[in-house]
Design a protein around this motif. Structure first.
Motif, PDB file in Angstrom:
ATOM      1  N   THR A  21      68.285  -9.522  -5.927  1.00 28.62           N
ATOM      2  CA  THR A  21      68.709  -8.165  -6.301  1.00 28.62           C
ATOM      3  C   THR A  21      70.229  -8.016  -6.309  1.00 28.62           C
ATOM      4  N   ALA A  22      70.946  -9.094  -6.089  1.00 29.38           N
ATOM      5  CA  ALA A  22      72.406  -9.020  -5.937  1.00 29.38           C
ATOM      6  C   ALA A  22      73.115  -8.464  -7.164  1.00 29.38           C
ATOM      7  N   ARG A  23      72.589  -8.705  -8.332  1.00 29.85           N
ATOM      8  CA  ARG A  23      73.261  -8.225  -9.552  1.00 29.85           C
ATOM      9  C   ARG A  23      72.742  -6.869 -10.018  1.00 29.85           C
ATOM     10  N   LEU A  24      71.798  -6.337  -9.293  1.00 26.37           N
ATOM     11  CA  LEU A  24      71.262  -5.029  -9.656  1.00 26.37           C
ATOM     12  C   LEU A  24      72.133  -3.935  -9.056  1.00 26.37           C
ATOM     13  N   PRO A  25      72.088  -2.734  -9.640  1.00 27.55           N
ATOM     14  CA  PRO A  25      72.913  -1.629  -9.139  1.00 27.55           C
ATOM     15  C   PRO A  25      72.610  -1.313  -7.675  1.00 27.55           C
ATOM     16  N   ARG A  26      73.623  -0.857  -6.984  1.00 27.40           N
ATOM     17  CA  ARG A  26      73.536  -0.372  -5.598  1.00 27.40           C
ATOM     18  C   ARG A  26      73.153  -1.452  -4.590  1.00 27.40           C
ATOM     19  N   PHE A  27      73.487  -2.683  -4.886  1.00 27.36           N
ATOM     20  CA  PHE A  27      73.177  -3.782  -3.970  1.00 27.36           C
ATOM     21  C   PHE A  27      73.838  -3.574  -2.610  1.00 27.36           C
ATOM     22  N   GLY A  28      75.112  -3.224  -2.612  1.00 24.13           N
ATOM     23  CA  GLY A  28      75.831  -2.996  -1.355  1.00 24.13           C
ATOM     24  C   GLY A  28      75.206  -1.873  -0.542  1.00 24.13           C
ATOM     25  N   HIS A  29      74.828  -0.819  -1.227  1.00 26.44           N
ATOM     26  CA  HIS A  29      74.177   0.311  -0.549  1.00 26.44           C
ATOM     27  C   HIS A  29      72.863  -0.135   0.082  1.00 26.44           C
ATOM     28  N   ARG A  30      72.065  -0.912  -0.672  1.00 23.88           N
ATOM     29  CA  ARG A  30      70.786  -1.405  -0.140  1.00 23.88           C
ATOM     30  C   ARG A  30      70.997  -2.295   1.069  1.00 23.88           C
ATOM     31  N   MET A  31      71.986  -3.161   1.015  1.00 22.21           N
ATOM     32  CA  MET A  31      72.245  -4.076   2.135  1.00 22.21           C
ATOM     33  C   MET A  31      72.706  -3.306   3.378  1.00 22.21           C
ATOM     34  N   ARG A  32      73.551  -2.287   3.165  1.00 20.31           N
ATOM     35  CA  ARG A  32      74.001  -1.462   4.283  1.00 20.31           C
ATOM     36  C   ARG A  32      72.825  -0.714   4.904  1.00 20.31           C
ATOM     37  N   ALA A  33      72.004  -0.109   4.056  1.00 22.79           N
ATOM     38  CA  ALA A  33      70.837   0.618   4.551  1.00 22.79           C
ATOM     39  C   ALA A  33      69.871  -0.334   5.263  1.00 22.79           C
ATOM     40  N   SER A  34      69.703  -1.530   4.719  1.00 21.49           N
ATOM     41  CA  SER A  34      68.829  -2.518   5.361  1.00 21.49           C
ATOM     42  C   SER A  34      69.384  -2.941   6.713  1.00 21.49           C
TER      43      SER A  34
END
Length: 102
Positions: A21-34
């Motif tokens: 999912t790294a190239r999909l939108p909001r990757f950083g947000h997902r990783m932070r939330a995770s």
């Protein structure tokens, strides 16, 4: 077989799905939330695993664990909530229709 060897395939699968999912939108947000979710799950795991082990509901044979513990809980027990916190959002992102991935 040790619990660490059992955890390795789950950790590799989690890494693969999360990186997909790294190239999909909001990757950083997902990783932070995770990461926040993983922290919360690890705190809950520490509390409840220690309570259950102290109550004698289950034990871990010493020859199956690394020996590193947080209280009474072996460190390997914390891999599952961490994997879940990162894998579940990644899988849901990959399964979402393309127009909903924003």
């Amino acid at each position: 077989m040790t619990y660490l060897l059992i955890v390795i395939p789950f950790a590799l699968a989690t890494a693969a799905v999360a990186l997909a999912t790294a190239r999909l939108p909001r990757f950083g947000h997902r990783m932070r939330a995770s990461a926040y979710g993983a922290l919360a799950l690890c705190i809950l795991t520490a509390v409840f695993d220690n309570l259950m082990i102290a109550a004698g509901l289950f034990t871990y044979p010493e020859h199956h664990i690394s020996g590193i513990r947080i209280g009474l809980a072996p460190i390997e027990d914390f891999a599952y909530p961490v994997c879940a916190a990162f894998a579940v959002p990644a899988v849901l992102t990959l399964l979402a229709p393309r127009k909903e991935r924003v």
